[in-house]
Scaffold this motif. Sequence first.
Motif, PDB file in Angstrom:
ATOM      1  N   GLU A  71      53.375  32.264  40.342  1.00  0.00           N
ATOM      2  CA  GLU A  71      52.209  33.029  40.811  1.00  0.00           C
ATOM      3  C   GLU A  71      52.629  34.381  41.366  1.00  0.00           C
ATOM      4  O   GLU A  71      51.946  35.381  41.167  1.00  0.00           O
ATOM      5  CB  GLU A  71      51.451  32.234  41.879  1.00  0.00           C
ATOM      6  CG  GLU A  71      50.151  32.873  42.294  1.00  0.00           C
ATOM      7  CD  GLU A  71      49.142  32.974  41.169  1.00  0.00           C
ATOM      8  OE1 GLU A  71      48.349  33.943  41.186  1.00  0.00           O
ATOM      9  OE2 GLU A  71      49.127  32.117  40.274  1.00  0.00           O
TER      10      GLU A  71
ATOM     11  N   GLY B  63      53.429  36.571  38.445  1.00  0.00           N
ATOM     12  CA  GLY B  63      52.317  36.752  37.523  1.00  0.00           C
ATOM     13  C   GLY B  63      52.497  35.903  36.283  1.00  0.00           C
ATOM     14  O   GLY B  63      53.472  35.178  36.128  1.00  0.00           O
TER      15      GLY B  63
ATOM     16  N   VAL C 137      50.061  39.726  34.194  1.00  0.00           N
ATOM     17  CA  VAL C 137      48.840  39.727  35.001  1.00  0.00           C
ATOM     18  C   VAL C 137      49.108  38.978  36.304  1.00  0.00           C
ATOM     19  O   VAL C 137      49.501  37.817  36.288  1.00  0.00           O
ATOM     20  CB  VAL C 137      47.655  39.080  34.256  1.00  0.00           C
ATOM     21  CG1 VAL C 137      46.418  39.075  35.120  1.00  0.00           C
ATOM     22  CG2 VAL C 137      47.390  39.805  32.943  1.00  0.00           C
ATOM     23  N   LYS C 138      48.896  39.663  37.430  1.00  0.00           N
ATOM     24  CA  LYS C 138      48.999  39.040  38.750  1.00  0.00           C
ATOM     25  C   LYS C 138      47.591  38.852  39.290  1.00  0.00           C
ATOM     26  O   LYS C 138      46.768  39.759  39.220  1.00  0.00           O
ATOM     27  CB  LYS C 138      49.791  39.923  39.712  1.00  0.00           C
ATOM     28  CG  LYS C 138      51.247  40.044  39.388  1.00  0.00           C
ATOM     29  CD  LYS C 138      51.963  40.850  40.447  1.00  0.00           C
ATOM     30  CE  LYS C 138      53.432  40.972  40.138  1.00  0.00           C
ATOM     31  NZ  LYS C 138      54.164  41.667  41.188  1.00  0.00           N
ATOM     32  N   SER C 139      47.339  37.690  39.843  1.00  0.00           N
ATOM     33  CA  SER C 139      46.030  37.401  40.419  1.00  0.00           C
ATOM     34  C   SER C 139      46.143  37.260  41.922  1.00  0.00           C
ATOM     35  O   SER C 139      47.179  36.840  42.433  1.00  0.00           O
ATOM     36  CB  SER C 139      45.471  36.098  39.840  1.00  0.00           C
ATOM     37  OG  SER C 139      45.321  36.210  38.448  1.00  0.00           O
TER      38      SER C 139
ATOM     39  N   ARG D 101      37.743  44.868  38.802  1.00  0.00           N
ATOM     40  CA  ARG D 101      38.230  43.497  38.629  1.00  0.00           C
ATOM     41  C   ARG D 101      39.662  43.477  38.075  1.00  0.00           C
ATOM     42  O   ARG D 101      40.492  42.709  38.513  1.00  0.00           O
ATOM     43  CB  ARG D 101      37.285  42.758  37.677  1.00  0.00           C
ATOM     44  CG  ARG D 101      37.643  41.330  37.461  1.00  0.00           C
ATOM     45  CD  ARG D 101      37.021  40.470  38.489  1.00  0.00           C
ATOM     46  NE  ARG D 101      37.110  39.081  38.088  1.00  0.00           N
ATOM     47  CZ  ARG D 101      37.482  38.130  38.905  1.00  0.00           C
ATOM     48  NH1 ARG D 101      37.758  38.422  40.152  1.00  0.00           N
ATOM     49  NH2 ARG D 101      37.556  36.904  38.520  1.00  0.00           N
ATOM     50  N   PHE D 102      39.947  44.359  37.111  1.00  0.00           N
ATOM     51  CA  PHE D 102      41.280  44.452  36.513  1.00  0.00           C
ATOM     52  C   PHE D 102      41.806  45.865  36.738  1.00  0.00           C
ATOM     53  O   PHE D 102      41.187  46.828  36.321  1.00  0.00           O
ATOM     54  CB  PHE D 102      41.234  44.140  35.011  1.00  0.00           C
ATOM     55  CG  PHE D 102      40.791  42.737  34.718  1.00  0.00           C
ATOM     56  CD1 PHE D 102      41.700  41.696  34.729  1.00  0.00           C
ATOM     57  CD2 PHE D 102      39.465  42.461  34.436  1.00  0.00           C
ATOM     58  CE1 PHE D 102      41.295  40.398  34.467  1.00  0.00           C
ATOM     59  CE2 PHE D 102      39.053  41.162  34.173  1.00  0.00           C
ATOM     60  CZ  PHE D 102      39.965  40.133  34.186  1.00  0.00           C
TER      61      PHE D 102
ATOM     62  N   LYS E 106      44.564  41.231  38.631  1.00  0.00           N
ATOM     63  CA  LYS E 106      43.226  40.648  38.582  1.00  0.00           C
ATOM     64  C   LYS E 106      42.815  40.413  40.037  1.00  0.00           C
ATOM     65  O   LYS E 106      43.329  39.523  40.700  1.00  0.00           O
ATOM     66  CB  LYS E 106      43.214  39.335  37.804  1.00  0.00           C
ATOM     67  CG  LYS E 106      41.852  38.717  37.709  1.00  0.00           C
ATOM     68  CD  LYS E 106      41.897  37.425  36.919  1.00  0.00           C
ATOM     69  CE  LYS E 106      40.534  36.801  36.850  1.00  0.00           C
ATOM     70  NZ  LYS E 106      40.603  35.469  36.226  1.00  0.00           N
ATOM     71  N   ASN E 107      41.913  41.259  40.515  1.00  0.00           N
ATOM     72  CA  ASN E 107      41.554  41.248  41.927  1.00  0.00           C
ATOM     73  C   ASN E 107      40.394  40.284  42.168  1.00  0.00           C
ATOM     74  O   ASN E 107      39.266  40.515  41.735  1.00  0.00           O
ATOM     75  CB  ASN E 107      41.172  42.660  42.378  1.00  0.00           C
ATOM     76  CG  ASN E 107      41.123  42.797  43.872  1.00  0.00           C
ATOM     77  OD1 ASN E 107      41.164  41.811  44.587  1.00  0.00           O
ATOM     78  ND2 ASN E 107      41.039  44.018  44.347  1.00  0.00           N
ATOM     79  N   ALA E 108      40.671  39.209  42.875  1.00  0.00           N
ATOM     80  CA  ALA E 108      39.655  38.206  43.167  1.00  0.00           C
ATOM     81  C   ALA E 108      38.647  38.716  44.204  1.00  0.00           C
ATOM     82  O   ALA E 108      37.563  38.141  44.336  1.00  0.00           O
ATOM     83  CB  ALA E 108      40.308  36.925  43.691  1.00  0.00           C
TER      84      ALA E 108
END
Length: 163
Positions: A50, A53, A65-67, A84-85, A158-160
Amino acid sequence: MRKLFFACLLLSTLFGCKTTEQNYRNAYFTAKESQRQEVDSDTDSKIVHERNGREVKSGNITLQVKSGYYSEVEPAENGGKPARFSVVVGQFKQIFNARMFRNRLLENNSPAYILRDGASEYYVVSKGFDTLEAASDYIERIDKNVSVRIPIEPFVIKNAAVK
């Protein structure tokens, strides 16, 4: 007799137990190892995965992609807005370095803003998008979109926190 007592006390103080760098180092590694043993290997690998990513195939390229939850450090300038991205073109541990790189981007007419995660990493973002495909297209043409040399391999956040 009294002088002998003080002499022994003085000698034991001078040559007694002293903490050395090696003792500190051994204690540190022992403590780190005991912490790692508390987390099983499956959970540990998930944490590392995680943090680094995940790789996602989008279009002709594979993206990193890092969330997570990222907050805006300063208001976006020159057309950049948190989305969001977000396409990250710089990653720094100090806000000063992130600001300097963001300013270089702005001086070269590239949109830029700074996001921060919970671990106090600062991410200089070139542009934000609503879809991963749009971010992928932007990264494919990153040399045309950003005129400044990019110090890292661009990746996507990827911004939650943004819906």
